[in-house]
Scaffold this motif. Structure first.
Motif, PDB file in Angstrom:
ATOM      1  N   GLU A  27      16.811  67.352 -28.383  1.00 40.63           N
ATOM      2  CA  GLU A  27      17.749  68.317 -29.350  1.00 40.63           C
ATOM      3  C   GLU A  27      17.618  69.614 -29.294  1.00 40.63           C
ATOM      4  O   GLU A  27      18.529  70.412 -29.164  1.00 40.63           O
ATOM      5  CB  GLU A  27      17.903  67.523 -30.678  1.00 40.63           C
ATOM      6  CG  GLU A  27      18.351  66.137 -30.743  1.00 40.63           C
ATOM      7  CD  GLU A  27      18.037  65.489 -32.131  1.00 40.63           C
ATOM      8  OE1 GLU A  27      17.364  66.111 -33.056  1.00 40.63           O
ATOM      9  OE2 GLU A  27      18.326  64.382 -32.377  1.00 40.63           O
ATOM     10  N   SER A  30      18.026  71.959 -26.067  1.00 45.19           N
ATOM     11  CA  SER A  30      19.481  72.049 -26.057  1.00 45.19           C
ATOM     12  C   SER A  30      20.055  72.999 -26.844  1.00 45.19           C
ATOM     13  O   SER A  30      21.085  73.836 -26.888  1.00 45.19           O
ATOM     14  CB  SER A  30      20.334  70.836 -26.109  1.00 45.19           C
ATOM     15  OG  SER A  30      19.918  69.888 -25.189  1.00 45.19           O
ATOM     16  N   GLU A  31      19.596  73.005 -28.293  1.00 42.91           N
ATOM     17  CA  GLU A  31      19.902  74.211 -29.200  1.00 42.91           C
ATOM     18  C   GLU A  31      19.531  75.378 -28.996  1.00 42.91           C
ATOM     19  O   GLU A  31      20.126  76.420 -29.280  1.00 42.91           O
ATOM     20  CB  GLU A  31      19.736  73.497 -30.459  1.00 42.91           C
ATOM     21  CG  GLU A  31      20.342  72.229 -30.889  1.00 42.91           C
ATOM     22  CD  GLU A  31      19.506  71.742 -32.482  1.00 42.91           C
ATOM     23  OE1 GLU A  31      19.052  72.388 -33.061  1.00 42.91           O
ATOM     24  OE2 GLU A  31      20.279  70.274 -32.456  1.00 42.91           O
TER      25      GLU A  31
END
Length: 222
Positions: A27, A30-31
Motif C-alpha cells: 500500500e 504505491s502511495e
C-alpha cells in the motif's frame, strides 16, 4: 471446576502480523513511492513493532520482495509448469501476454520497478531474488523450450539461456525503461521474431505438427 484458559495461537497471530506488514508495504509503496517508503512507516500502517519487522526482514527491499511474492501466488505461470500444448508459438504468446498483463497492473508495476532498482544496489537482496524467484522461473522457461527442442521444433544446438533472454528480455526492457506501450501485439511480434531465429534449421513451417498428425492418423507410422 476452574475453567481452562485458552492458549494463545502464536503461530496464527504471527502470520496475521506478517500479512499485515506485507500488505502495508504494498500500500505504502504505491502511495508514497519507494524512496519515501520506510520500516517505520510500514510498522505504523501494519500496527506492528519496528523490531518485529527487523526480526523477520533485513531491509525494506526484503519486505517488498516478500510482499510481491505473496501477491503473485495464486495461479500465474510462475507457480507451475508453462503450458505445453505442442504449439510452441501459441504457448509462448499466451505466457508472455500474461506477463505483460501483470507488468501493466498497477498493483505489481510500481513495486516491481522499485524492487528491480533496489536489487542493483543491494547484493544480499539480489542473491535472495535470484535464488527464490529468478532461478526457478528461468528453469520453468528453459524446460518448456527444451521440450520444444526435443520435439524438433527448435535448433538442437540452441543455448536455452540465450533463448529465454531473446523471448522475455524485450518485454521486460520495454516495461522497465518505459519505451512504449506493452501491448499484446508487441508481445506477439517478439515471439514471432525470436522463433524465426530459434527454429530448427531446414525444418519447413508446420512440418513438426504435420508429422504428429500423420503419426496419429490410421495409416500413420506406429
Amino acid at each position: 471446576m476452574t475453567p481452562q484458559r485458552r492458549v494463545p495461537d502464536r503461530a496464527r497471530r504471527s502470520e496475521a502480523t506478517r500479512q499485515a506488514i506485507l500488505n502495508a508495504a504494498l500500500e505504502l509503496v504505491s502511495e508514497v513511492g519507494y524512496a519515501r517508503l520506510s520500516i517505520e512507516g510500514i510498522a505504523a500502517r501494519a500496527g506492528a513493532g519496528k523490531q518485529t519487522i527487523y526480526r523477520w526482514w533485513p531491509s525494506k527491499g526484503a519486505v517488498l520482495f516478500d510482499a510481491l511474492l505473496a501477491l503473485s501466488q495464486g495461479g500465474d505461470e510462475e507457480s507451475g509448469e508453462l503450458p505445453d500444448t505442442g504449439d510452441l508459438e501459441a504457448d509462448l504468446k499466451a505466457v508472455l501476454r500474461a506477463t505483460a498483463g501483470e507488468l501493466n497492473d498497477p498493483r505489481y508495476s510500481e513495486p516491481m520497478r522499485a524492487l528491480t532498482v533496489e536489487i542493483l544496489v543491494d547484493p544480499a537482496l539480489a542473491a535472495d531474488y535470484n535464488e527464490r524467484l529468478e532461478k526457478p522461473v528461468r528453469e520453468l522457461k528453459q524446460r518448456r523450450l527444451r521440450s520444444a527442442q526435443e520435439a524438433g521444433q527448435l535448433s538442437p544446438g540452441l543455448d536455452l539461456d540465450v533463448a529465454v533472454e531473446m523471448l522475455w528480455g524485450p518485454v521486460r526492457n520495454r516495461w522497465l525503461h518505459r519505451e512504449g506501450p506493452l501491448t499484446e501485439d508487441f508481445v506477439d511480434v517478439v515471439v514471432e521474431t525470436a522463433l524465426q531465429g530459434l527454429k530448427a534449421p531446414d525444418t519447413p513451417e508446420g512440418a513438426v505438427e504435420g508429422a504428429a498428425e500423420r503419426a496419429d492418423s490410421p495409416g500413420g507410422d506406429g
